[in-house]
Design a protein around this motif. Structure first.
Motif, PDB file in Angstrom:
ATOM      1  N   LEU A  96      37.278 127.004  11.339  1.00  0.00           N
ATOM      2  CA  LEU A  96      38.298 126.666  12.320  1.00  0.00           C
ATOM      3  C   LEU A  96      39.741 126.944  11.889  1.00  0.00           C
ATOM      4  N   GLU A  97      40.051 126.708  10.630  1.00  0.00           N
ATOM      5  CA  GLU A  97      41.463 126.828  10.241  1.00  0.00           C
ATOM      6  C   GLU A  97      41.959 128.270  10.198  1.00  0.00           C
ATOM      7  N   PRO A  98      41.181 129.240   9.690  1.00  0.00           N
ATOM      8  CA  PRO A  98      41.639 130.634   9.797  1.00  0.00           C
ATOM      9  C   PRO A  98      41.853 131.049  11.251  1.00  0.00           C
ATOM     10  N   ALA A 162      43.222 118.876  17.481  1.00  0.00           N
ATOM     11  CA  ALA A 162      42.691 117.517  17.380  1.00  0.00           C
ATOM     12  C   ALA A 162      41.502 117.450  16.437  1.00  0.00           C
ATOM     13  N   VAL A 163      40.623 118.445  16.517  1.00  0.00           N
ATOM     14  CA  VAL A 163      39.461 118.481  15.630  1.00  0.00           C
ATOM     15  C   VAL A 163      39.906 118.660  14.180  1.00  0.00           C
ATOM     16  N   LEU A 164      40.811 119.591  13.969  1.00  0.00           N
ATOM     17  CA  LEU A 164      41.236 119.901  12.603  1.00  0.00           C
ATOM     18  C   LEU A 164      42.109 118.814  11.992  1.00  0.00           C
ATOM     19  N   GLU A 165      42.821 118.072  12.822  1.00  0.00           N
ATOM     20  CA  GLU A 165      43.717 117.047  12.289  1.00  0.00           C
ATOM     21  C   GLU A 165      42.982 116.061  11.394  1.00  0.00           C
ATOM     22  N   SER A 166      41.858 115.522  11.880  1.00  0.00           N
ATOM     23  CA  SER A 166      41.120 114.552  11.072  1.00  0.00           C
ATOM     24  C   SER A 166      40.433 115.219   9.890  1.00  0.00           C
ATOM     25  N   VAL A 167      39.942 116.431  10.088  1.00  0.00           N
ATOM     26  CA  VAL A 167      39.244 117.140   9.006  1.00  0.00           C
ATOM     27  C   VAL A 167      40.215 117.505   7.887  1.00  0.00           C
TER      28      VAL A 167
END
Length: 231
Positions: A96-98, A162-167
């Motif tokens: 997700l981050e790339p 939103a998904v990446l924030e917690s991860v």
């Protein structure tokens, strides 16, 4: 006047809850509280001179965020960062981050890029003091989290953010760079700088690939230094 009287106590509790939340979280980051150590509600309330209500609320929030885990009949304790945790988190981030950075490259504003460059420069300066002043690593970790958060936000995709924030919060803030030697820290800083260079010249693919390399390097270090060998 009557309405104000009813609202004020909730406001006071919220302020105290925020204070307790930040103190406990920072102590986890600093290593003051170790993995599997119990956080006692009464002790925290006495130490911080607050009632037990905001402490209870802060502990609930920290459990929901993954910093603590609730053990029935025993209370809240600091969660361990296991090899399994690291693997699962980085598997998500590598997908997700790339993607988020590629999208950010296509939407980046000059204001945001300037802010990211300032954070990168600050981290580079702090890195050169990391060996002589170990506590600096906590400051690097905090800025590093903000750097990644800004990049993700710049993607313009709220659901992805939103998904990446917690991860990202779990894996970036949870690790305070204490296991990074100077060479590893410098490499991490070079990755940040190269991502920004790719964005500046308008190459989303380059930015995406460097973020993948950045995460793979972090995954290797985090996997080697998990809090326990549990899987």
């Amino acid at each position: 006047m009557a309405n104000t009287a009813r609202i004020a106590p909730a406001s006071v509790v919220q302020t105290a809850t925020t204070k307790v939340h930040e103190v406990i979280k920072q102590r986890i980051l600093d290593g003051h509280y170790q993995a599997h150590e119990y956080i006692r509600e009464a002790n925290i309330a006495r130490e911080l001179d607050v009632s037990r209500t905001p402490v209870r609320e802060a502990l609930r929030e920290l459990v929901s965020e993954g910093w603590l885990e609730m053990i029935p009949h025993h209370g809240s304790r600091v969660t361990a960062w296991t090899e399994k945790d690291a693997r699962e988190v980085f598997e998500l981030r590598l997908v997700l981050e790339p993607m988020a950075v590629r999208m950010a490259s296509e939407r980046m504003t000059r204001e945001c890029l300037t802010k990211l460059e300032a954070m990168a420069s600050h981290m580079e300066q702090l890195t050169e003091m990391a060996d002589t002043t170990p506590s600096i690593r906590n400051e690097i970790a905090s800025i590093n989290h903000e750097f990644h958060r800004e990049l993700i936000h710049a993607s313009g995709n709220q659901r992805l953010g939103a998904v990446l924030e917690s991860v990202v919060r779990t894996s970036v803030i949870r690790r305070n760079f204490s296991h990074y030697d100077l060479a590893s820290l410098r490499r991490s800083m070079r990755h940040h700088r190269e991502i920004l260079e790719a964005i500046k010249v308008g190459s989303p693919l380059w930015a995406e690939q460097i973020m993948s390399a950045h995460l793979l390097a972090a995954k290797s270090l985090n996997g080697r230094f998990s809090d326990s060998a549990e899987s």
